[in-house]
Motif scaffolding. Structure first.
Motif, PDB file in Angstrom:
ATOM      1  N   PHE A  51       0.823  -1.209   0.000  1.00 25.76           N
ATOM      2  CA  PHE A  51       0.000   0.000   0.000  1.00 25.76           C
ATOM      3  C   PHE A  51       0.858   1.260   0.000  1.00 25.76           C
ATOM      4  O   PHE A  51       0.605   2.195  -0.769  1.00 25.76           O
ATOM      5  N   ALA A  52       1.896   1.278   0.847  1.00 24.15           N
ATOM      6  CA  ALA A  52       2.785   2.445   0.886  1.00 24.15           C
ATOM      7  C   ALA A  52       3.516   2.608  -0.445  1.00 24.15           C
ATOM      8  O   ALA A  52       3.620   3.720  -0.986  1.00 24.15           O
ATOM      9  N   GLY A  53       4.018   1.492  -1.000  1.00 23.59           N
ATOM     10  CA  GLY A  53       4.743   1.581  -2.263  1.00 23.59           C
ATOM     11  C   GLY A  53       3.865   2.046  -3.403  1.00 23.59           C
ATOM     12  O   GLY A  53       4.293   2.867  -4.231  1.00 23.59           O
TER      13      GLY A  53
ATOM     14  N   PHE B  64       3.418   5.780  -3.194  1.00 19.83           N
ATOM     15  CA  PHE B  64       4.586   6.518  -3.677  1.00 19.83           C
ATOM     16  C   PHE B  64       4.733   6.418  -5.191  1.00 19.83           C
ATOM     17  O   PHE B  64       5.154   7.377  -5.849  1.00 19.83           O
ATOM     18  N   VAL B  65       4.401   5.259  -5.756  1.00 18.17           N
ATOM     19  CA  VAL B  65       4.449   5.114  -7.215  1.00 18.17           C
ATOM     20  C   VAL B  65       3.448   6.066  -7.868  1.00 18.17           C
ATOM     21  O   VAL B  65       3.737   6.689  -8.896  1.00 18.17           O
ATOM     22  N   SER B  66       2.270   6.197  -7.278  1.00 19.49           N
ATOM     23  CA  SER B  66       1.246   7.072  -7.854  1.00 19.49           C
ATOM     24  C   SER B  66       1.720   8.517  -7.912  1.00 19.49           C
ATOM     25  O   SER B  66       1.620   9.171  -8.953  1.00 19.49           O
ATOM     26  N   ILE B  67       2.245   9.025  -6.797  1.00 21.64           N
ATOM     27  CA  ILE B  67       2.659  10.431  -6.790  1.00 21.64           C
ATOM     28  C   ILE B  67       3.893  10.645  -7.660  1.00 21.64           C
ATOM     29  O   ILE B  67       4.003  11.661  -8.352  1.00 21.64           O
TER      30      ILE B  67
ATOM     31  N   GLY C 140      12.500   2.823  -6.426  1.00 20.07           N
ATOM     32  CA  GLY C 140      12.695   3.802  -5.360  1.00 20.07           C
ATOM     33  C   GLY C 140      11.509   3.882  -4.412  1.00 20.07           C
ATOM     34  O   GLY C 140      11.675   4.023  -3.194  1.00 20.07           O
ATOM     35  N   SER C 141      10.294   3.764  -4.947  1.00 17.62           N
ATOM     36  CA  SER C 141       9.099   3.843  -4.115  1.00 17.62           C
ATOM     37  C   SER C 141       9.023   2.689  -3.132  1.00 17.62           C
ATOM     38  O   SER C 141       8.688   2.874  -1.952  1.00 17.62           O
ATOM     39  N   TYR C 142       9.359   1.491  -3.587  1.00 22.89           N
ATOM     40  CA  TYR C 142       9.269   0.343  -2.682  1.00 22.89           C
ATOM     41  C   TYR C 142      10.442   0.283  -1.706  1.00 22.89           C
ATOM     42  O   TYR C 142      10.296  -0.236  -0.587  1.00 22.89           O
ATOM     43  N   LEU C 143      11.595   0.806  -2.086  1.00 25.17           N
ATOM     44  CA  LEU C 143      12.679   0.943  -1.113  1.00 25.17           C
ATOM     45  C   LEU C 143      12.284   1.917  -0.011  1.00 25.17           C
ATOM     46  O   LEU C 143      12.557   1.676   1.178  1.00 25.17           O
ATOM     47  N   LEU C 144      11.639   3.021  -0.401  1.00 29.46           N
ATOM     48  CA  LEU C 144      11.175   3.974   0.601  1.00 29.46           C
ATOM     49  C   LEU C 144      10.086   3.366   1.476  1.00 29.46           C
ATOM     50  O   LEU C 144      10.046   3.597   2.691  1.00 29.46           O
ATOM     51  N   ALA C 145       9.195   2.567   0.867  1.00 27.04           N
ATOM     52  CA  ALA C 145       8.131   1.934   1.648  1.00 27.04           C
ATOM     53  C   ALA C 145       8.686   0.979   2.697  1.00 27.04           C
ATOM     54  O   ALA C 145       8.082   0.786   3.758  1.00 27.04           O
TER      55      ALA C 145
ATOM     56  N   PHE D  88       7.829   9.623   4.844  1.00 24.21           N
ATOM     57  CA  PHE D  88       6.724   9.418   3.917  1.00 24.21           C
ATOM     58  C   PHE D  88       6.073  10.737   3.504  1.00 24.21           C
ATOM     59  O   PHE D  88       5.991  11.050   2.308  1.00 24.21           O
ATOM     60  N   PRO D  89       5.576  11.562   4.451  1.00 22.71           N
ATOM     61  CA  PRO D  89       4.968  12.828   4.010  1.00 22.71           C
ATOM     62  C   PRO D  89       5.967  13.795   3.400  1.00 22.71           C
ATOM     63  O   PRO D  89       5.603  14.563   2.506  1.00 22.71           O
ATOM     64  N   VAL D  90       7.232  13.752   3.849  1.00 24.46           N
ATOM     65  CA  VAL D  90       8.244  14.641   3.256  1.00 24.46           C
ATOM     66  C   VAL D  90       8.437  14.299   1.781  1.00 24.46           C
ATOM     67  O   VAL D  90       8.488  15.189   0.920  1.00 24.46           O
TER      68      VAL D  90
END
Length: 338
Positions: free
Chosen positions: A93-95, A98-101, A140-145, A187-189
């Motif tokens: 869900f988090a990834g 981030f992929v969407s934005i 990058g999105s899933y690493l951040l997630a 996450f919000p940053v």
């Protein structure tokens, strides 16, 4: 939840089918739209059904599922057992968020290039570069997630009784939070940084569109020469580029409006709990996954035509069998007289 999962999956399947059957998929913008649709569809296929299954299990059984802790027993660390489904569903869900934005940001940059440099867009924005950026955004999105689990041992994932989703929670004893609890602020940053960049590129695009519109109005009134006025006429953006830029700005606004309530929930990081607000915030963000197909249907004429052709194609074989002896109109020819 069932209705939302159905709307997300069906809407994004239609979106993917239309893009795959039209030439739009062979353009950089088409690749980005497909990437966005895949991220949204994963939410409807994995995230929402898991919440549905958990809620039904709580209603029909006397005991809670093994992964359901809901934050009621912090001393247990939120999770028991060797592996929990939330360890998969939470990062997904988090990834996908981030992929969407990041995809919306790339779509805005691509439209900005098309508006500001229409003669050079095919050289600057290529399909190969776009595919590379899409792969980079997913990685990058899933690493951040997964960053809270990678960078610290003081976080876990649990099914929250408030949000009805798998959320990150710090492991604490009810008295002191871990020193690195602020990792969740990444996450919000990340999201607001990309949303701010998206806003800047939208301003650049619409400033150029406004300047071009004003010049075209002056030309129609005869105040400047048809080929004069600084030579901007031959460098004007196409109507489709302008309309696509407006559509992407609406996508950006919809995502910003749905994500902003989640940012307020970072209060949970420092120990606050807003149960009702958390539920509303998470499901507003989830509901955004079925908004894109609505925006495309309203704004994109080619998308509407693709949906129409898709459903006509599904009904055409039955009609063809019914009147199989009649040849198609475009194949009927007349023999000229001698």
């Amino acid at each position: 939840m069932v209705s939302l999962a159905f709307a997300i999956v069906v809407g994004n399947v239609v979106t993917l089918t239309v893009f795959m059957q039209t030439r739009q998929v062979r353009t950089p913008q088409g690749y980005l739209k497909v990437s966005l649709a895949i991220a949204d569809m994963m939410v409807g296929v994995l995230v929402v059904p898991f919440s549905v299954y958990t809620e039904i299990s709580l209603m029909v059984t006397s005991s809670s599922p093994v992964w359901y802790q809901g934050g009621t027993d912090p001393s247990m660390g939120g999770l028991v057992g060797p592996w929990q489904p939330c360890m998969l569903i939470g990062p997904v869900f988090a990834g996908c968020t981030f992929v969407s934005i990041s995809t919306i940001f790339l779509m805005t940059v691509e439209r900005c290039v098309a508006i500001l440099w229409p003669l050079h867009k095919d050289h600057l924005v290529t399909r190969r570069r776009t595919l590379f950026l899409i792969l980079f955004s997913w990685a990058g999105s899933y690493l951040l997630a997964l960053a809270p689990l990678i960078l610290s041992n003081n976080f876990t994932l649990e099914y929250s009784e408030c949000s009805r989703m798998c959320n990150y929670v710090p492991l604490w004893d009810g008295v002191t939070l871990p020193s690195d609890a602020n990792i969740l602020l990444l996450f919000p940053v990340f999201d607001f940084t990309l949303l701010g960049g998206t806003l800047v590129f939208n301003i650049l695009s619409f400033t150029s569109i406004r300047r071009y519109t004003r010049k075209r109005k002056l030309m129609s009134e005869g105040n400047v020469g048809v080929e004069g006025g600084g030579g901007g006429c031959q460098h004007r953006p196409s109507f489709s580029d302008i309309k696509a830029a407006k559509t992407i700005s609406i996508l950006t606004f919809a995502f910003t409006a749905s994500f902003t309530p989640i940012a307020v929930c970072v209060g949970n990081v420092v120990g606050f709990t807003w149960c009702n607000f958390s539920f509303v915030a998470f499901w507003i963000l989830t509901g955004n996954s079925c908004c894109n197909v609505i925006i495309y249907s309203v704004r994109d004429q080619r998308f509407r035509k693709g949906v129409t052709l898709l459903f006509q194609r599904e009904h055409s074989p039955t009609h063809g069998e019914k009147g199989g002896a009649t040849p198609p109109t475009h194949l009927v020819t007349t023999t000229p007289p001698p």
